[in-house]
Design an enzyme around this catalytic site. Structure first.
Site, PDB file in Angstrom:
ATOM      1  N   ASP A 165      -7.992   0.764   3.791  1.00  0.00           N
ATOM      2  CA  ASP A 165      -7.956  -0.233   2.718  1.00  0.00           C
ATOM      3  C   ASP A 165      -7.373  -1.536   3.256  1.00  0.00           C
ATOM      4  O   ASP A 165      -6.391  -1.534   4.012  1.00  0.00           O
ATOM      5  CB  ASP A 165      -7.113   0.289   1.552  1.00  0.00           C
ATOM      6  CG  ASP A 165      -7.357  -0.494   0.269  1.00  0.00           C
ATOM      7  OD1 ASP A 165      -7.933   0.086  -0.682  1.00  0.00           O
ATOM      8  OD2 ASP A 165      -6.976  -1.679   0.211  1.00  0.00           O
ATOM      9  N   HIS A 188     -15.440   5.278  -4.828  1.00  0.00           N
ATOM     10  CA  HIS A 188     -14.565   5.484  -3.660  1.00  0.00           C
ATOM     11  C   HIS A 188     -13.395   6.366  -4.049  1.00  0.00           C
ATOM     12  O   HIS A 188     -12.877   6.279  -5.159  1.00  0.00           O
ATOM     13  CB  HIS A 188     -14.064   4.153  -3.096  1.00  0.00           C
ATOM     14  CG  HIS A 188     -13.484   3.226  -4.121  1.00  0.00           C
ATOM     15  ND1 HIS A 188     -14.259   2.453  -4.944  1.00  0.00           N
ATOM     16  CD2 HIS A 188     -12.201   2.961  -4.464  1.00  0.00           C
ATOM     17  CE1 HIS A 188     -13.494   1.748  -5.744  1.00  0.00           C
ATOM     18  NE2 HIS A 188     -12.228   2.040  -5.486  1.00  0.00           N
TER      19      HIS A 188
HETATM   20  P1  5GP Z   1     -10.219   0.108  -6.871  1.00  0.00           P
HETATM   21  O1  5GP Z   1      -9.228  -0.876  -7.420  1.00  0.00           O
HETATM   22  O2  5GP Z   1     -11.637  -0.283  -7.232  1.00  0.00           O
HETATM   23  O3  5GP Z   1      -9.909   1.542  -7.188  1.00  0.00           O
HETATM   24  O4  5GP Z   1     -10.084   0.030  -5.308  1.00  0.00           O
HETATM   25  C1  5GP Z   1     -10.727  -0.916  -4.530  1.00  0.00           C
HETATM   26  C2  5GP Z   1      -9.999  -0.972  -3.218  1.00  0.00           C
HETATM   27  O5  5GP Z   1     -10.806  -1.678  -2.299  1.00  0.00           O
HETATM   28  C3  5GP Z   1      -8.664  -1.710  -3.303  1.00  0.00           C
HETATM   29  O6  5GP Z   1      -7.610  -0.833  -2.907  1.00  0.00           O
HETATM   30  C4  5GP Z   1      -8.849  -2.883  -2.356  1.00  0.00           C
HETATM   31  O7  5GP Z   1      -7.676  -3.208  -1.631  1.00  0.00           O
HETATM   32  C5  5GP Z   1      -9.958  -2.405  -1.462  1.00  0.00           C
HETATM   33  N1  5GP Z   1     -10.756  -3.488  -0.896  1.00  0.00           N
HETATM   34  C6  5GP Z   1     -11.256  -4.564  -1.567  1.00  0.00           C
HETATM   35  N2  5GP Z   1     -11.941  -5.355  -0.726  1.00  0.00           N
HETATM   36  C7  5GP Z   1     -11.871  -4.772   0.506  1.00  0.00           C
HETATM   37  C8  5GP Z   1     -12.381  -5.143   1.788  1.00  0.00           C
HETATM   38  O8  5GP Z   1     -13.053  -6.158   1.987  1.00  0.00           O
HETATM   39  N3  5GP Z   1     -12.102  -4.294   2.826  1.00  0.00           N
HETATM   40  C9  5GP Z   1     -11.368  -3.145   2.647  1.00  0.00           C
HETATM   41  N4  5GP Z   1     -11.147  -2.396   3.741  1.00  0.00           N
HETATM   42  N5  5GP Z   1     -10.879  -2.776   1.453  1.00  0.00           N
HETATM   43  C10 5GP Z   1     -11.123  -3.587   0.389  1.00  0.00           C
END
Ligand code: 5GP
Ligand code: ZN
Length: 112
Positions: A30, A98
């Site tokens: 992440d 994810h």
């Molecule tokens: P959600 O909030 O949808 O459950 O998790 C999305 C995750 O994707 C977050 O923890 C965020 O930090 C991660 N994330 C967002 N953009 C990117 C990116 O460009 N690269 C990586 N490696 N992680 C990302």
């Protein structure tokens, strides 16, 4: 999906720090880690979230991949958390399914 961030990673247009890949899933670190180990396991096929997923075998493979990575990262015995955030109240911000694998510190419960 062409406008999906994680689909762009699957396609190789954006290159995350990959920790595991096979024909069905991709796992990468992440970009804003919430714990010393914070890895996302995604299906290569686009599903917005669990509400859209109709493939039980794929869910199992995603979870088993997270367990294997926890072992590889040396946190299987100390402990870890796996989370699928879904939609607004679940805190989902990227709408490509994810599984978060979080480990390396004592995690609070209940989550905020
Ligand atoms: P959600 O909030 O949808 O459950 O998790 C999305 C995750 O994707 C977050 O923890 C965020 O930090 C991660 N994330 C967002 N953009 C990117 C990116 O460009 N690269 C990586 N490696 N992680 C990302
Ligand atoms: Zn996608």
């Amino acid at each position: 999906m062409t406008d999906c961030l994680f689909c762009k990673m699957v396609a190789g247009d954006i290159k995350p720090a990959i920790v595991f890949e096979d024909d069905k899933v991709l796992a990468f670190r992440d970009i804003h880690p919430q714990a010393p180990v914070h890895i996302l396991v995604i299906p290569k096929q686009h599903y917005a979230n669990l509400n859209a997923l109709d493939d039980a075998a794929l869910v199992g493979h995603i979870v088993q991949t997270a367990v294997a990575i926890a072992q590889q990262e040396g946190v299987a015995e100390s402990g870890y958390r796996t989370v699928f955030n879904c939609n607004g109240d679940g805190g989902q911000t990227v709408f490509h399914l994810h599984l978060h694998l979080l480990a390396g510190r004592q995690l609070a419960w209940p989550p905020g």
